[in-house]
Motif scaffolding. Structure first.
Motif, mmCIF file in Angstrom:
data_model
loop_
_atom_site.group_PDB
_atom_site.id
_atom_site.type_symbol
_atom_site.label_atom_id
_atom_site.label_comp_id
_atom_site.label_asym_id
_atom_site.label_seq_id
_atom_site.Cartn_x
_atom_site.Cartn_y
_atom_site.Cartn_z
ATOM 1 N N UNK A 225 0.855 -1.184 0.000
ATOM 2 C CA UNK A 225 0.000 0.000 0.000
ATOM 3 C C UNK A 225 0.895 1.240 0.000
ATOM 4 N N UNK A 226 0.842 2.004 -1.060
ATOM 5 C CA UNK A 226 1.689 3.184 -1.192
ATOM 6 C C UNK A 226 0.932 4.441 -0.752
ATOM 7 N N UNK A 227 1.669 5.536 -0.608
ATOM 8 C CA UNK A 227 1.092 6.830 -0.227
ATOM 9 C C UNK A 227 1.652 7.902 -1.172
ATOM 10 N N UNK A 228 1.221 7.900 -2.449
ATOM 11 C CA UNK A 228 1.820 8.815 -3.421
ATOM 12 C C UNK A 228 1.605 10.283 -3.095
ATOM 13 N N UNK A 229 0.455 10.642 -2.497
ATOM 14 C CA UNK A 229 0.245 12.050 -2.156
ATOM 15 C C UNK A 229 1.199 12.482 -1.050
ATOM 16 N N UNK A 230 1.398 11.625 -0.052
ATOM 17 C CA UNK A 230 2.368 11.934 0.985
ATOM 18 C C UNK A 230 3.770 12.095 0.409
ATOM 19 N N UNK A 231 4.128 11.204 -0.542
ATOM 20 C CA UNK A 231 5.428 11.307 -1.211
ATOM 21 C C UNK A 231 5.539 12.640 -1.945
ATOM 22 N N UNK A 232 4.465 13.028 -2.622
ATOM 23 C CA UNK A 232 4.487 14.267 -3.400
ATOM 24 C C UNK A 232 4.666 15.485 -2.497
ATOM 25 N N UNK A 233 3.935 15.531 -1.406
ATOM 26 C CA UNK A 233 4.028 16.679 -0.503
ATOM 27 C C UNK A 233 5.428 16.788 0.106
#
Length: 341
Positions: A225-233
């Motif tokens: 389960x990834x967290x791409x929005x967290x990575x982006x921020x």
């Protein structure tokens, strides 16, 4: 007619068109080096787009056959599409971050039927109606570009200088828009002596007016389960701290004051998460949430492929809210629904 622009200091850009896309074009940057031009991105794989790239290189005083290398900010077809053809014409190397190279490899190796089945299952699990999923279940062949992208032959190592003889171009890993998106920091004084730290090729990570899509890029055989929005921020804040004198994005136009633009993007996403929490006062599936989210046009006017992208973005925001402890899945819901906590 190729639209080109001289940014000074041995950097030019070419507007390479994207067919039938409101973005209009990708800015392909031509960077002079001691061994010939190096491209930052290459443009969409289309005969007309290739013709514009060829004409643009001629207008810059060079040609496709003289290209020394192609640095790909991320794997999307409007950035990576023509890389293989440039390499074939010139013998240039093609460099990409390993996370996006893995997506390219997976795309090439996976049968189209497997992708269609995976997408159908994902959309069904997100609550998409049967009539939306039906075309994917019926699809049997490739019908859109980007399913046979060129394999890169070099890996971009975050934090290291790229092989651009006579230039100092450092890779900055900025995941979010894609897992392997990179920005490229040109550690050289701005030709107009603007205050700040060099110039930044920002790809799609930071654009002057557009908020880039943040969605899911997952391996059908990997349950992580990834967290791409967290990575982006997190990546945004890292870029803001660079304080480049000028940003050279892949779309629209060059701009200054990167920290101010980063603050705008961070505020936008915080506001959006707050708006989504209000919507999640009642349980909603990702599809239902996407229907209610604010887009650049009413949901009824969003075309079929873009609805799939919208649902992916809704899921990315849901994952962020769950990770922050501000939303949770409703136990026993099928398809799964989420609610604010």
């Amino acid at each position: 007619m190729a639209e080109t622009f001289d940014h000074g200091g041995g950097i030019r850009s070419i507007q390479v068109p994207i067919p039938d896309n409101p973005l209009g074009y990708t800015l392909v940057y031509v960077v002079d080096t001691d061994r010939g031009p190096v491209l930052v991105d290459s443009g969409w794989d289309d005969p007309a787009s290739r013709g514009v790239l060829t004409a643009g290189l001629a207008a810059c005083g060079t040609s496709v056959t003289e290209v020394h290398g192609v640095v790909v900010t991320h794997h999307h077809p409007d950035h990576h599409g023509l890389s293989g053809q440039v390499r074939e014409a010139s013998g240039a190397w093609v460099a990409m971050h390993p996370a996006d190279a893995a997506i390219v490899r997976r795309t090439r190796e996976t049968r189209p039927e497997r992708w269609y089945a995976y997408m159908a299952a994902k959309l069904t699990a997100a609550g998409a109606p049967a009539e939306h999923v039906a075309p994917l279940r019926a699809a049997r062949r490739r019908t859109f570009p980007g399913l046979a992208p060129a394999l890169p032959d070099r890996e971009i190592v975050p934090g290291e200088l790229l092989d651009l003889p006579g230039r100092r171009l450092r890779a900055i890993w900025t995941p979010g828009h894609t897992p392997g998106h990179v920005c490229l920091h040109l550690e050289e004084e701005h030709p107009d002596r603007l205050p700040g730290s060099g110039r930044l090729f920002s790809g799609d990570h930071v654009l002057p007016e557009i908020t880039p899509h943040i969605g899911l890029y997952e391996d059908p055989d990997d349950a992580t389960v990834t967290d791409p929005l967290g990575d982006y921020l997190d990546s945004l804040e890292r870029v803001g701290r660079l304080t480049p004198a000028e940003v050279l994005p892949a779309h629209q136009y060059a701009f200054t004051d990167a920290p101010a633009r980063v603050r705008q993007l961070l505020t936008h996403h915080e506001d959006r998460l707050t708006d989504l929490l209000a919507l999640l006062s009642e349980p909603l599936t990702p599809w239902q949430l996407a229907e209610r989210m604010e887009w650049n046009r009413p949901w009824q006017e969003i075309p079929y492929p873009s609805r799939n992208i919208a649902v992916s973005e809704a899921e990315a925001h849901l994952r962020r809210l769950v990770k922050l402890g501000r939303a949770e899945p409703v136990a026993g819901s099928e398809p799964v629904a989420y609610v604010a906590v």
